[in-house]
Design a protein around this motif. Structure first.
Motif, short mmCIF file in Angstrom:
data_model
loop_
_atom_site.label_atom_id
_atom_site.label_comp_id
_atom_site.label_asym_id
_atom_site.label_seq_id
_atom_site.Cartn_x
_atom_site.Cartn_y
_atom_site.Cartn_z
N GLY A 290 0.80 -1.22 0.00
CA GLY A 290 0.00 0.00 0.00
C GLY A 290 0.83 1.26 0.00
O GLY A 290 2.05 1.23 0.23
N GLY A 291 0.16 2.38 -0.25
CA GLY A 291 0.88 3.65 -0.35
C GLY A 291 0.22 4.79 0.41
O GLY A 291 0.46 5.95 0.11
N ASN A 292 -0.60 4.45 1.41
CA ASN A 292 -1.29 5.51 2.15
C ASN A 292 -0.41 6.00 3.30
O ASN A 292 -0.39 5.42 4.38
N VAL A 293 0.31 7.07 3.04
CA VAL A 293 1.26 7.57 4.02
C VAL A 293 1.22 9.09 4.00
O VAL A 293 0.97 9.70 2.95
N ASP A 294 1.39 9.69 5.15
CA ASP A 294 1.46 11.14 5.26
C ASP A 294 2.89 11.56 4.93
O ASP A 294 3.81 11.32 5.71
N VAL A 295 3.09 12.17 3.75
CA VAL A 295 4.47 12.46 3.31
C VAL A 295 5.11 13.56 4.16
O VAL A 295 6.31 13.81 4.04
N GLY A 296 4.31 14.19 5.00
CA GLY A 296 4.88 15.15 5.93
C GLY A 296 5.46 14.50 7.18
O GLY A 296 6.08 15.17 8.00
N LYS A 297 5.28 13.19 7.33
CA LYS A 297 5.78 12.49 8.53
C LYS A 297 6.56 11.25 8.12
O LYS A 297 6.16 10.13 8.39
N LEU A 298 7.72 11.48 7.51
CA LEU A 298 8.52 10.36 7.03
C LEU A 298 9.67 10.07 7.99
O LEU A 298 10.15 10.96 8.69
#
Lengths: 311, 311
Positions: free
Chosen positions: A301-309
């Motif tokens: 999957g790819g559901n990720v908050d790109v502001g919190k890597l």
């Protein structure tokens, strides 16, 4: 579950899912010394393989059951998957989620047309809330991973991969609740040419690894991993399939997960969840045994908050 | 440059490039109110469309020229593209790069087999260094964007997109040195069905926008943009093509670039450079005029340090 059930399931859900692309990378192949085929379920509808199992589970209900809707408890991808599948099929979906869940996840469920039911953040509260919806609305409870129809649906990603690459030596998936790896192992068994299934699991939530060792379902006393999709518990429907058809479960550290995630992002140029990177981390760990093999990996999957890597 | 030259160029470079996938997203379509087709050159070899033009430029040299190698000055994707193309074709590539360039970029060039030639960080120094290599080694200088063979090569991405989606109303690209938009505009003209070409350009480096207005090549007095691939200067080979075949250049702010980049990462689930997001930012800006249109977007590249993101 037999071969024909997988074939029927796949035909059934095809109008509601994407046959997701398979990507390759010469640089990652060189890192491992093998030929890797990444099945990109991050490009699936709602961003994860969970769409497959959710759609199949709803489609297998009777018309009367469909009229009364479905219910699940999840704060992860299955919540969105059930919401979107239900909407696509004209069915109501009640999603029980702890009130402490991030607003972005609550909004996602509502955005896909799910009916959000908030409860306290503990197992008892969410089971009670689900039970209440079953009693009051006659809705059918659908478990995110421990359900035969869900397992069959999740197995169709591996089936599609084998249709493109019939002679894979291995297929590798992350292990959380066990639905993806059980379904993939069934597809590898029925559609592969001696294709073995390997799981990747964080040390921090290694219930499946320990269950395979002990021969009975073990639980996690804590769930301190970045791979938030894998915190869930193995179940009694998928465990026997895993026992029978999975070659090995490889445990990886949190550092190995983050490092593999970075490889996927920077080399394969795709956005994936930490959970997805667990499969590549497992491969990197045992690469000596995999020289020149053809290996399929399910990017879950790819559901990720790109502001919190994590990098 | 005529239609047959584009066709010949495409056939020539096919063994050295990927026909990259085209992705779609219902959510982004809903945001714009149109049907978007993302041509993913971030999945191209070495991670950017520049591979196409570099391969074509080298292949068009005589055998004698090839024996003496090629040279360019670039600290961006063209440095890697020329290195990898040259290696694939058995040709030496000298890459002039400022000594102040990030180590990761120097390593990438060396990793692809390029010969790194460091110089001081100013235009005069890099031109002198290039000239010296031409004189000493007899190498042929290849400009990253202002070269007919490079322009033709870059146009093949749009040609592939139109082969899949022949009835696009628009194709949109970022504008930097002008090679990609000029090549794309040629392909749209020759292979499209009344397909118009639009460029996206940061306000901070709007030389192409101002050049179209004034009718002569304008320069940028500063290059203060996150879209580091677009800091380069429009040239006299691509400007006439842009004048003739580009419908409009839309300028966007730095905030609009970062916001569009986040949409691509979170919704399309791919890793792209800030430069690539400029095209989507331009579309978001003029979406009122694009209702229900079919629009192709060239995602130009994906070489980005995921540890240094603007969100």
């Amino acid at each position: 579950m037999d071969k024909q059930q997988l074939i029927d399931c796949h035909e059934r859900i095809k109008p509601f899912i994407h046959n997701t692309p398979v990507l390759t990378s010469r640089l990652i192949d060189e890192m491992i010394g093998a030929n890797l085929f990444f099945k990109c379920e991050n490009f699936q509808r709602m961003g994860a393989f969970k769409m497959r199992g959710a759609a199949n589970a709803i489609m297998q209900l009777s018309n009367e059951q469909k009229e009364h809707g479905v219910v699940t408890h999840s704060s992860g991808n299955f919540a969105q998957a059930l919401s979107l599948s239900a909407k696509s099929l004209g069915v109501k979906a009640y999603i029980v989620m702890p009130d402490s869940a991030p607003q972005v996840k609550k909004d996602a469920v509502k955005g896909y047309g799910g009916i959000l039911v908030e409860c306290e953040s503990n197992l008892n509260a969410r089971e009670q809330a689900s039970k209440k919806i079953v009693q009051e609305h006659g809705a059918t409870f659908i478990h995110p991973s421990n359900d035969d129809q869900v397992i069959l649906g999740q197995g169709t990603a591996c089936k599609e991969l084998l249709e493109l690459q019939p002679d894979l030596d291995y297929v590798v998936t992350p292990v959380g609740g066990g639905g993806l790896i059980a379904g993939s192992a069934l597809s590898a068994h029925y559609f592969g040419n001696n294709c073995k299934t390997i799981g990747g699991e964080p040390f921090e939530v290694d219930d499946a690894y320990r269950s395979l060792k002990s021969g009975k379902i073990e639980t996690n006393s804590s769930t301190n991993t970045i791979a938030d999709g894998l915190k869930t518990q193995l179940g009694d429907r998928n465990f026997p399939i895993i026992q029978k058809h999975v070659e090995e479960i490889v445990r990886v550290t949190e550092e190995e997960i983050v490092s593999a995630m970075r490889v996927i992002w920077e080399r394969l140029k795709i956005v994936c969840e930490p959970s997805s990177a667990v499969a590549l981390a497992a491969l990197l760990k045992k690469k000596e045994e995999l020289e020149n093999k053809k290996i399929g990996i399910i990017i879950s999957g790819g559901n990720v908050d790109v502001g919190k890597l994590p990098f």
